[in-house]
Design a protein around this motif. Structure first.
Motif, PDB file in Angstrom:
ATOM      1  N   VAL A   1      76.741  79.984   6.456  1.00  0.00           N
ATOM      2  CA  VAL A   1      75.459  79.297   6.601  1.00  0.00           C
ATOM      3  C   VAL A   1      75.719  77.846   6.236  1.00  0.00           C
ATOM      4  CG1 VAL A   1      73.147  78.979   5.645  1.00  0.00           C
ATOM      5  CG2 VAL A   1      73.954  81.274   6.202  1.00  0.00           C
ATOM      6  N   PHE A   2      75.386  76.942   7.126  1.00  0.00           N
ATOM      7  CA  PHE A   2      75.670  75.516   6.965  1.00  0.00           C
ATOM      8  C   PHE A   2      74.364  74.730   6.935  1.00  0.00           C
ATOM      9  CE2 PHE A   2      77.014  71.510   9.386  1.00  0.00           C
ATOM     10  CZ  PHE A   2      77.315  70.822   8.216  1.00  0.00           C
ATOM     11  N   ALA A   3      74.277  73.764   6.006  1.00  0.00           N
ATOM     12  CA  ALA A   3      73.058  72.962   5.884  1.00  0.00           C
ATOM     13  C   ALA A   3      73.386  71.479   5.811  1.00  0.00           C
ATOM     14  CB  ALA A   3      72.273  73.371   4.639  1.00  0.00           C
ATOM     15  N   ASP A   4      72.793  70.723   6.713  1.00  0.00           N
ATOM     16  CA  ASP A   4      72.913  69.261   6.695  1.00  0.00           C
ATOM     17  C   ASP A   4      71.803  68.695   7.572  1.00  0.00           C
ATOM     18  OD1 ASP A   4      73.835  66.464   7.204  1.00  0.00           O
ATOM     19  OD2 ASP A   4      75.595  67.175   6.108  1.00  0.00           O
TER      20      ASP A   4
ATOM     21  N   LEU B   1      67.813  78.125   1.809  1.00  0.00           N
ATOM     22  CA  LEU B   1      67.565  79.244   0.901  1.00  0.00           C
ATOM     23  C   LEU B   1      67.143  80.488   1.668  1.00  0.00           C
ATOM     24  CD1 LEU B   1      67.495  80.006  -2.081  1.00  0.00           C
ATOM     25  CD2 LEU B   1      65.116  79.213  -2.164  1.00  0.00           C
ATOM     26  N   ALA B   2      66.258  80.312   2.647  1.00  0.00           N
ATOM     27  CA  ALA B   2      65.784  81.448   3.439  1.00  0.00           C
ATOM     28  C   ALA B   2      66.925  82.072   4.242  1.00  0.00           C
ATOM     29  CB  ALA B   2      64.666  80.993   4.377  1.00  0.00           C
ATOM     30  N   HIS B   3      67.773  81.234   4.846  1.00  0.00           N
ATOM     31  CA  HIS B   3      68.877  81.747   5.655  1.00  0.00           C
ATOM     32  C   HIS B   3      69.893  82.512   4.806  1.00  0.00           C
ATOM     33  CE1 HIS B   3      67.690  80.125   9.457  1.00  0.00           C
ATOM     34  NE2 HIS B   3      67.828  78.850   9.111  1.00  0.00           N
ATOM     35  N   VAL B   4      70.194  81.986   3.622  1.00  0.00           N
ATOM     36  CA  VAL B   4      71.175  82.665   2.760  1.00  0.00           C
ATOM     37  C   VAL B   4      70.645  84.027   2.333  1.00  0.00           C
ATOM     38  CG1 VAL B   4      72.412  82.581   0.573  1.00  0.00           C
ATOM     39  CG2 VAL B   4      72.199  80.512   1.959  1.00  0.00           C
ATOM     40  N   ARG B   5      69.373  84.067   1.980  1.00  0.00           N
ATOM     41  CA  ARG B   5      68.778  85.341   1.579  1.00  0.00           C
ATOM     42  C   ARG B   5      68.776  86.340   2.732  1.00  0.00           C
ATOM     43  NH1 ARG B   5      63.605  82.526  -1.417  1.00  0.00           N
ATOM     44  NH2 ARG B   5      64.439  82.450  -3.553  1.00  0.00           N
ATOM     45  N   LYS B   6      68.525  85.864   3.933  1.00  0.00           N
ATOM     46  CA  LYS B   6      68.416  86.757   5.089  1.00  0.00           C
ATOM     47  C   LYS B   6      69.771  87.169   5.649  1.00  0.00           C
ATOM     48  CE  LYS B   6      66.683  86.915   9.854  1.00  0.00           C
ATOM     49  NZ  LYS B   6      65.982  86.158  10.931  1.00  0.00           N
ATOM     50  N   GLU B   7      70.683  86.210   5.755  1.00  0.00           N
ATOM     51  CA  GLU B   7      71.948  86.455   6.453  1.00  0.00           C
ATOM     52  C   GLU B   7      73.040  87.046   5.570  1.00  0.00           C
ATOM     53  OE1 GLU B   7      72.265  86.216   9.593  1.00  0.00           O
ATOM     54  OE2 GLU B   7      70.404  85.161  10.075  1.00  0.00           O
ATOM     55  N   ALA B   8      72.942  86.875   4.243  1.00  0.00           N
ATOM     56  CA  ALA B   8      74.004  87.332   3.321  1.00  0.00           C
ATOM     57  C   ALA B   8      75.376  86.898   3.830  1.00  0.00           C
ATOM     58  CB  ALA B   8      73.940  88.849   3.159  1.00  0.00           C
ATOM     59  N   PRO B   9      75.593  85.586   3.956  1.00  0.00           N
ATOM     60  CA  PRO B   9      76.851  85.089   4.530  1.00  0.00           C
ATOM     61  C   PRO B   9      78.040  85.263   3.581  1.00  0.00           C
ATOM     62  CG  PRO B   9      75.600  83.269   3.641  1.00  0.00           C
ATOM     63  CD  PRO B   9      74.712  84.485   3.524  1.00  0.00           C
TER      64      PRO B   9
ATOM     65  N   ASP C   1      84.208  75.997  14.602  1.00  0.00           N
ATOM     66  CA  ASP C   1      84.236  76.873  15.775  1.00  0.00           C
ATOM     67  C   ASP C   1      85.628  77.492  15.965  1.00  0.00           C
ATOM     68  OD1 ASP C   1      83.081  78.040  18.119  1.00  0.00           O
ATOM     69  OD2 ASP C   1      84.257  76.618  19.302  1.00  0.00           O
ATOM     70  N   GLY C   2      85.632  78.804  16.155  1.00  0.00           N
ATOM     71  CA  GLY C   2      86.881  79.525  16.363  1.00  0.00           C
ATOM     72  C   GLY C   2      87.478  80.084  15.087  1.00  0.00           C
ATOM     73  N   ARG C   3      87.080  79.481  13.956  1.00  0.00           N
ATOM     74  CA  ARG C   3      87.591  79.949  12.659  1.00  0.00           C
ATOM     75  C   ARG C   3      86.524  80.694  11.871  1.00  0.00           C
ATOM     76  NH1 ARG C   3      89.541  74.724  13.435  1.00  0.00           N
ATOM     77  NH2 ARG C   3      91.823  74.475  13.321  1.00  0.00           N
ATOM     78  N   TYR C   4      85.283  80.272  12.049  1.00  0.00           N
ATOM     79  CA  TYR C   4      84.167  80.851  11.313  1.00  0.00           C
ATOM     80  C   TYR C   4      83.022  81.167  12.271  1.00  0.00           C
ATOM     81  CZ  TYR C   4      86.601  79.031   7.221  1.00  0.00           C
ATOM     82  OH  TYR C   4      87.537  78.773   6.265  1.00  0.00           O
ATOM     83  N   GLU C   5      82.232  82.126  11.893  1.00  0.00           N
ATOM     84  CA  GLU C   5      81.013  82.437  12.645  1.00  0.00           C
ATOM     85  C   GLU C   5      79.843  81.734  11.966  1.00  0.00           C
ATOM     86  OE1 GLU C   5      77.933  86.147  13.420  1.00  0.00           O
ATOM     87  OE2 GLU C   5      80.037  86.577  12.932  1.00  0.00           O
ATOM     88  N   LEU C   6      79.174  80.854  12.693  1.00  0.00           N
ATOM     89  CA  LEU C   6      78.026  80.142  12.136  1.00  0.00           C
ATOM     90  C   LEU C   6      76.822  81.071  12.158  1.00  0.00           C
ATOM     91  CD1 LEU C   6      77.033  77.456  10.979  1.00  0.00           C
ATOM     92  CD2 LEU C   6      76.399  76.785  13.306  1.00  0.00           C
ATOM     93  N   ALA C   7      76.488  81.623  10.999  1.00  0.00           N
ATOM     94  CA  ALA C   7      75.379  82.575  10.902  1.00  0.00           C
ATOM     95  C   ALA C   7      74.040  81.874  11.017  1.00  0.00           C
ATOM     96  CB  ALA C   7      75.454  83.341   9.581  1.00  0.00           C
ATOM     97  N   ALA C   8      73.953  80.635  10.505  1.00  0.00           N
ATOM     98  CA  ALA C   8      72.701  79.880  10.576  1.00  0.00           C
ATOM     99  C   ALA C   8      72.977  78.425  10.246  1.00  0.00           C
ATOM    100  CB  ALA C   8      71.668  80.450   9.610  1.00  0.00           C
TER     101      ALA C   8
END
Length: 207
Positions: A9-12, A42-50, A26-33
Motif C-alpha cells: 500500500v503506497f501513499a503520496d 489508514l483505511a487501505h491498510v486496514r482493508k488490504e492487510a498488505p 512494477d514487476g517487483r511488487y503488487e500495488l494493493a492500493a
C-alpha cells in the motif's frame, strides 16, 4: 511457478512522485492500493492487510507519522517505510522510534529504495546512510568513551545473546553485563534490549 509478489500500500499526495514510484515497483511488487491522504492510507491498510506500507510523511488530513502511531496502537505490525523529502536526522530518529522500519529520502529513490524495501521485508531496518551517519555523529563523542568491554557487550547483544550468555562468554557477572548495557542504552536513548538492538541496527553499529 512464479513467487507471489509482496503486496504494497503506497501513499503520496504528489501525483508525479506517485507515478514514478509506481513504475519503479512494477514487476517487483503488487500495488494493493494507492492513497493520496492519511485517512485513505489508514483505511487501505486496514482493508488490504498488505505485506508492506510505503508512505510520505506530509499528507492531507492525517500525516504518515500519525497513521503509523494509530496502526501500532492497534497492534498492527505491518512493515512501514517512509519515503520523504525531509532530511533531518532527528525526524528520521522519531519515525524509527514510533515504529517505522525504514526511512528513505525521495532524492535517493530508485535502486536505494528497492534495497531498503527488500531489507525491511527481510526483517531488518533501513535508514538512508547519510542520515544514519549524521545522527550517529551526535552520539559519537559518547561512543568513543565506551570501554573495549562495553563495545564487546554491544556486539554480542547484536548477535542475539542474552545477558547470561554474554556474561559466560566474556567471563563477567550478569550484573556487570547489565550495567554495561544500561550505559550504552543511556547513550543511545533507548529503554529496552529490543530498542537497543533496533537502534544499533539503524545506525549501522553491527556492521
Amino acid at each position: 511457478m512464479c513467487a507471489t509478489r509482496p503486496r504494497v500500500v503506497f501513499a503520496d499526495d504528489h501525483r508525479m512522485v506517485a507515478e514514478g514510484i509506481t513504475r519503479l515497483l512494477d514487476g517487483r511488487y503488487e500495488l494493493a492500493a494507492l492513497a493520496q491522504d492519511g485517512h485513505a492510507l489508514l483505511a487501505h491498510v486496514r482493508k488490504e492487510a498488505p505485506d508492506l506500507v510505503l508512505s510520505d510523511i506530509n499528507m492531507p488530513g492525517c500525516n504518515g507519522l500519525d497513521v503509523l502511531k494509530i496502526l501500532r496502537s492497534e497492534g498492527n505490525t505491518v512493515p512501514f517505510v517512509f519515503l520523504t523529502m525531509h532530511a533531518e536526522p532527528a525526524l528520521a530518529a522519531t519515525a524509527m522510534r514510533t515504529g517505522a522500519n525504514g526511512y528513505v529520502l525521495k532524492l535517493s529513490a530508485g535502486e536505494e529504495l528497492l534495497v531498503a524495501l527488500q531489507q525491511v521485508l527481510d526483517g531488518r531496518s533501513y535508514v538512508t546512510p547519510s542520515l544514519g551517519a549524521r545522527y550517529l555523529r551526535g552520539h559519537m563523542g559518547d561512543l568513543h568513551e565506551l570501554t573495549p568491554k562495553q563495545r564487546e557487550v554491544l556486539r554480542l547483544v547484536g548477535t542475539g545473546l542474552r545477558s547470561k550468555q554474554i556474561a559466560a562468554q566474556l567471563g563477567l557477572s550478569v550484573r556487570t553485563v547489565e550495567a554495561h548495557k544500561y550505559t550504552i542504552m543511556q547513550i543511545l536513548d533507548v529503554h529496552s534490549t529490543l530498542e537497543l538492538v533496533r537502534r544499533s541496527e539503524e545506525l549501522g553499529l553491527f556492521f
